[in-house]
Write a protein that holds these residues in place. Structure first.
Motif, PDB file in Angstrom:
ATOM      1  N   ALA A  12       0.816  -1.219   0.000  1.00 27.10           N
ATOM      2  CA  ALA A  12       0.000   0.000   0.000  1.00 27.10           C
ATOM      3  C   ALA A  12       0.842   1.258   0.000  1.00 27.10           C
ATOM      4  N   GLU A  13       2.104   1.150   0.421  1.00 23.37           N
ATOM      5  CA  GLU A  13       2.974   2.313   0.486  1.00 23.37           C
ATOM      6  C   GLU A  13       4.297   2.034  -0.232  1.00 23.37           C
ATOM      7  N   LEU A  14       4.829   3.060  -0.887  1.00 24.84           N
ATOM      8  CA  LEU A  14       6.123   2.946  -1.542  1.00 24.84           C
ATOM      9  C   LEU A  14       7.224   3.160  -0.511  1.00 24.84           C
ATOM     10  N   ARG A  15       8.181   2.235  -0.491  1.00 25.61           N
ATOM     11  CA  ARG A  15       9.278   2.327   0.463  1.00 25.61           C
ATOM     12  C   ARG A  15      10.601   2.493  -0.277  1.00 25.61           C
ATOM     13  N   PRO A  16      11.521   3.286   0.259  1.00 27.65           N
ATOM     14  CA  PRO A  16      12.805   3.541  -0.430  1.00 27.65           C
ATOM     15  C   PRO A  16      13.533   2.271  -0.815  1.00 27.65           C
ATOM     16  N   GLU A  17      13.473   1.256   0.040  1.00 29.53           N
ATOM     17  CA  GLU A  17      14.213   0.017  -0.250  1.00 29.53           C
ATOM     18  C   GLU A  17      13.630  -0.769  -1.410  1.00 29.53           C
ATOM     19  N   SER A  18      12.381  -0.454  -1.802  1.00 28.89           N
ATOM     20  CA  SER A  18      11.758  -1.188  -2.909  1.00 28.89           C
ATOM     21  C   SER A  18      11.936  -0.495  -4.257  1.00 28.89           C
ATOM     22  N   ARG A  19      12.640   0.638  -4.265  1.00 28.64           N
ATOM     23  CA  ARG A  19      12.850   1.349  -5.528  1.00 28.64           C
ATOM     24  C   ARG A  19      13.870   0.602  -6.370  1.00 28.64           C
ATOM     25  N   MET A  20      13.535   0.353  -7.636  1.00 27.49           N
ATOM     26  CA  MET A  20      14.428  -0.379  -8.531  1.00 27.49           C
ATOM     27  C   MET A  20      14.672   0.431  -9.791  1.00 27.49           C
ATOM     28  N   ASP A  21      15.953   0.498 -10.175  1.00 25.71           N
ATOM     29  CA  ASP A  21      16.340   1.279 -11.346  1.00 25.71           C
ATOM     30  C   ASP A  21      15.969   0.542 -12.632  1.00 25.71           C
ATOM     31  N   HIS A  22      15.247   1.226 -13.507  1.00 25.45           N
ATOM     32  CA  HIS A  22      14.915   0.664 -14.817  1.00 25.45           C
ATOM     33  C   HIS A  22      15.650   1.399 -15.941  1.00 25.45           C
ATOM     34  N   ALA A  23      16.405   2.433 -15.577  1.00 21.59           N
ATOM     35  CA  ALA A  23      17.117   3.208 -16.597  1.00 21.59           C
ATOM     36  C   ALA A  23      18.167   2.354 -17.310  1.00 21.59           C
ATOM     37  N   ARG A  24      18.790   1.437 -16.570  1.00 24.85           N
ATOM     38  CA  ARG A  24      19.815   0.586 -17.188  1.00 24.85           C
ATOM     39  C   ARG A  24      19.212  -0.331 -18.255  1.00 24.85           C
ATOM     40  N   LEU A  25      17.992  -0.798 -18.002  1.00 24.61           N
ATOM     41  CA  LEU A  25      17.311  -1.643 -18.985  1.00 24.61           C
ATOM     42  C   LEU A  25      17.048  -0.855 -20.263  1.00 24.61           C
ATOM     43  N   VAL A  26      16.504   0.344 -20.127  1.00 28.99           N
ATOM     44  CA  VAL A  26      16.211   1.174 -21.296  1.00 28.99           C
ATOM     45  C   VAL A  26      17.507   1.538 -22.025  1.00 28.99           C
ATOM     46  N   ALA A  27      18.567   1.831 -21.267  1.00 26.56           N
ATOM     47  CA  ALA A  27      19.854   2.177 -21.881  1.00 26.56           C
ATOM     48  C   ALA A  27      20.424   1.011 -22.683  1.00 26.56           C
ATOM     49  N   ALA A  28      20.282  -0.207 -22.169  1.00 25.95           N
ATOM     50  CA  ALA A  28      20.787  -1.378 -22.881  1.00 25.95           C
ATOM     51  C   ALA A  28      20.022  -1.609 -24.180  1.00 25.95           C
ATOM     52  N   ILE A  29      18.714  -1.384 -24.132  1.00 27.76           N
ATOM     53  CA  ILE A  29      17.907  -1.523 -25.351  1.00 27.76           C
ATOM     54  C   ILE A  29      18.313  -0.461 -26.359  1.00 27.76           C
ATOM     55  N   ARG A  30      18.518   0.756 -25.896  1.00 30.40           N
ATOM     56  CA  ARG A  30      18.935   1.840 -26.791  1.00 30.40           C
ATOM     57  C   ARG A  30      20.298   1.516 -27.428  1.00 30.40           C
ATOM     58  N   ALA A  31      21.206   0.954 -26.648  1.00 29.02           N
ATOM     59  CA  ALA A  31      22.549   0.639 -27.142  1.00 29.02           C
ATOM     60  C   ALA A  31      22.568  -0.580 -28.049  1.00 29.02           C
ATOM     61  N   GLY A  32      21.460  -1.297 -28.123  1.00 27.25           N
ATOM     62  CA  GLY A  32      21.423  -2.503 -28.948  1.00 27.25           C
ATOM     63  C   GLY A  32      22.160  -3.665 -28.333  1.00 27.25           C
ATOM     64  N   ASP A  33      22.385  -3.609 -27.016  1.00 27.55           N
ATOM     65  CA  ASP A  33      23.104  -4.665 -26.303  1.00 27.55           C
ATOM     66  C   ASP A  33      22.094  -5.706 -25.826  1.00 27.55           C
ATOM     67  N   ALA A  34      21.863  -6.714 -26.643  1.00 27.85           N
ATOM     68  CA  ALA A  34      20.798  -7.679 -26.389  1.00 27.85           C
ATOM     69  C   ALA A  34      21.018  -8.457 -25.097  1.00 27.85           C
ATOM     70  N   GLU A  35      22.250  -8.904 -24.856  1.00 25.37           N
ATOM     71  CA  GLU A  35      22.491  -9.731 -23.680  1.00 25.37           C
ATOM     72  C   GLU A  35      22.416  -8.919 -22.394  1.00 25.37           C
ATOM     73  N   ARG A  36      22.898  -7.698 -22.415  1.00 25.68           N
ATOM     74  CA  ARG A  36      22.794  -6.854 -21.224  1.00 25.68           C
ATOM     75  C   ARG A  36      21.333  -6.508 -20.939  1.00 25.68           C
ATOM     76  N   ALA A  37      20.569  -6.232 -22.005  1.00 21.54           N
ATOM     77  CA  ALA A  37      19.147  -5.937 -21.827  1.00 21.54           C
ATOM     78  C   ALA A  37      18.420  -7.135 -21.228  1.00 21.54           C
ATOM     79  N   ALA A  38      18.730  -8.328 -21.719  1.00 25.55           N
ATOM     80  CA  ALA A  38      18.098  -9.542 -21.198  1.00 25.55           C
ATOM     81  C   ALA A  38      18.447  -9.753 -19.730  1.00 25.55           C
ATOM     82  N   ALA A  39      19.721  -9.517 -19.385  1.00 23.03           N
ATOM     83  CA  ALA A  39      20.154  -9.702 -17.999  1.00 23.03           C
ATOM     84  C   ALA A  39      19.460  -8.720 -17.064  1.00 23.03           C
TER      85      ALA A  39
END
Length: 231
Positions: A183-210
Motif C-alpha cells: 500500500a505504500e512505496l518504500r525507499p528500499e523497494s525502488r528499482m532502477d529501470h534506466a539501465r534496462l532502457v539504456a541497454a535496449i537503446r545501445a542494442g546490447d541484447a544480452e545486457r538488456a536480457a540480464a
C-alpha cells in the motif's frame, strides 16, 4: 455509439460485442470503471435488461468485475486474459516471478535488436512517467506506470506472439506486482529501470536480457518477499 436497427433476437449479442470492443480497443482500459447501467441504456438505445445481461456475460467471461456499491470495472482485455486471471490468482508468487523473468528477458533481448526510434521515445516517456509516479508516493499509480513500461519493452520486441502472451498475463503480473509493492512505496523497494532502457537503446541484447530477467526477483526481495535466485 448507438446500435443501428438491431434484430431483437440478437440484441444481447450485439451489446456484448459493442462493450467488448470498447474494452479491447483500449477505450476502457484495465482498471477503468465502465459507464453506469442507465448511461449504457441511453448510449446504446436498448432496454435495461439487455444491458444487464450483456454486462453479466462479460463478467462471467472474466472481462468485467461487478462490485456492488462501487460500479463495474474492466479487469481483462480478452476472455483468455480473464481465464488467466482466475487460473493463476492463487499461484506461487515465486513461480509468477520466474515466468515474468523468462518472458521479459526474451522480450528485452529482441527489443535491443529490433527497437525503432518510436519505441525508444516511448520507452523514455514511460520511464519518466514511472519516475514521476514514484515521486508522487501513490502506490497504485506507480504499479500502473511500472507495468506500462514493461509492456512497452515487450511491444518493442516486435514479436506479436510474445506480446499477446504477455498481454494475456498482464492482469496476473499486475496483481502480483501490486502485492509486492504494498500500500505504500518504500525507499528500499525502488528499482532502477534506466539501465534496462539504456541497454535496449545501445542494442546490447544480452545486457538488456540480464537487466530484465533480474527485475522480477529484485522487486520481490526489495519489497520484503522471500528472495529468489534468478536463473
Amino acid at each position: 455509439m448507438p446500435l443501428t436497427s438491431p434484430r431483437r433476437s440478437a440484441l444481447a449479442d450485439q451489446v456484448i460485442a459493442q462493450l467488448r470492443a470498447q474494452i479491447t480497443s483500449g477505450e476502457w482500459p484495465v482498471g477503468a470503471r465502465i459507464p453506469t447501467e442507465p448511461e449504457l441504456v441511453e448510449q446504446l438505445g436498448v432496454a435495461r435488461n439487455t444491458v444487464r445481461e450483456a454486462v453479466r456475460a462479460l463478467a462471467h467471461n472474466g472481462l468485467l468485475d461487478i462490485r456492488q456499491g462501487s460500479g463495474t470495472f474492466v479487469v481483462a482485455t480478452s476472455e483468455l486474459a480473464g481465464v488467466m486471471n482466475r487460473r493463476f490468482a492463487d499461484a506461487d508468487p515465486g513461480h509468477v516471478a520466474e515466468v515474468r523473468s523468462a518472458l521479459e528477458a526474451s522480450a528485452a533481448r529482441l527489443a535491443a535488436r529490433h527497437r525503432t526510434a518510436h519505441d525508444l521515445r516511448q520507452l523514455d516517456a514511460l520511464l519518466e512517467r514511472r519516475e514521476r509516479a514514484w515521486e508522487s508516493g501513490a502506490a497504485d499509480a506507480f504499479v500502473e506506470a511500472d507495468a506500462t513500461l514493461h509492456m512497452a519493452v515487450v511491444a518493442a520486441s516486435h514479436n506479436d506472439v510474445l506480446a499477446e502472451i504477455y498481454a494475456d498475463l498482464g492482469g496476473v503480473l499486475r496483481d502480483f506486482l501490486r502485492a509486492d509493492v504494498g500500500a505504500e512505496l518504500r525507499p528500499e523497494s525502488r528499482m532502477d529501470h534506466a539501465r534496462l532502457v539504456a541497454a535496449i537503446r545501445a542494442g546490447d541484447a544480452e545486457r538488456a536480457a540480464a537487466e530484465a530477467s533480474a527485475l522480477p526477483f529484485g522487486c520481490r526481495a526489495a519489497c520484503g518477499a522471500p528472495a529468489e535466485t534468478a536463473p
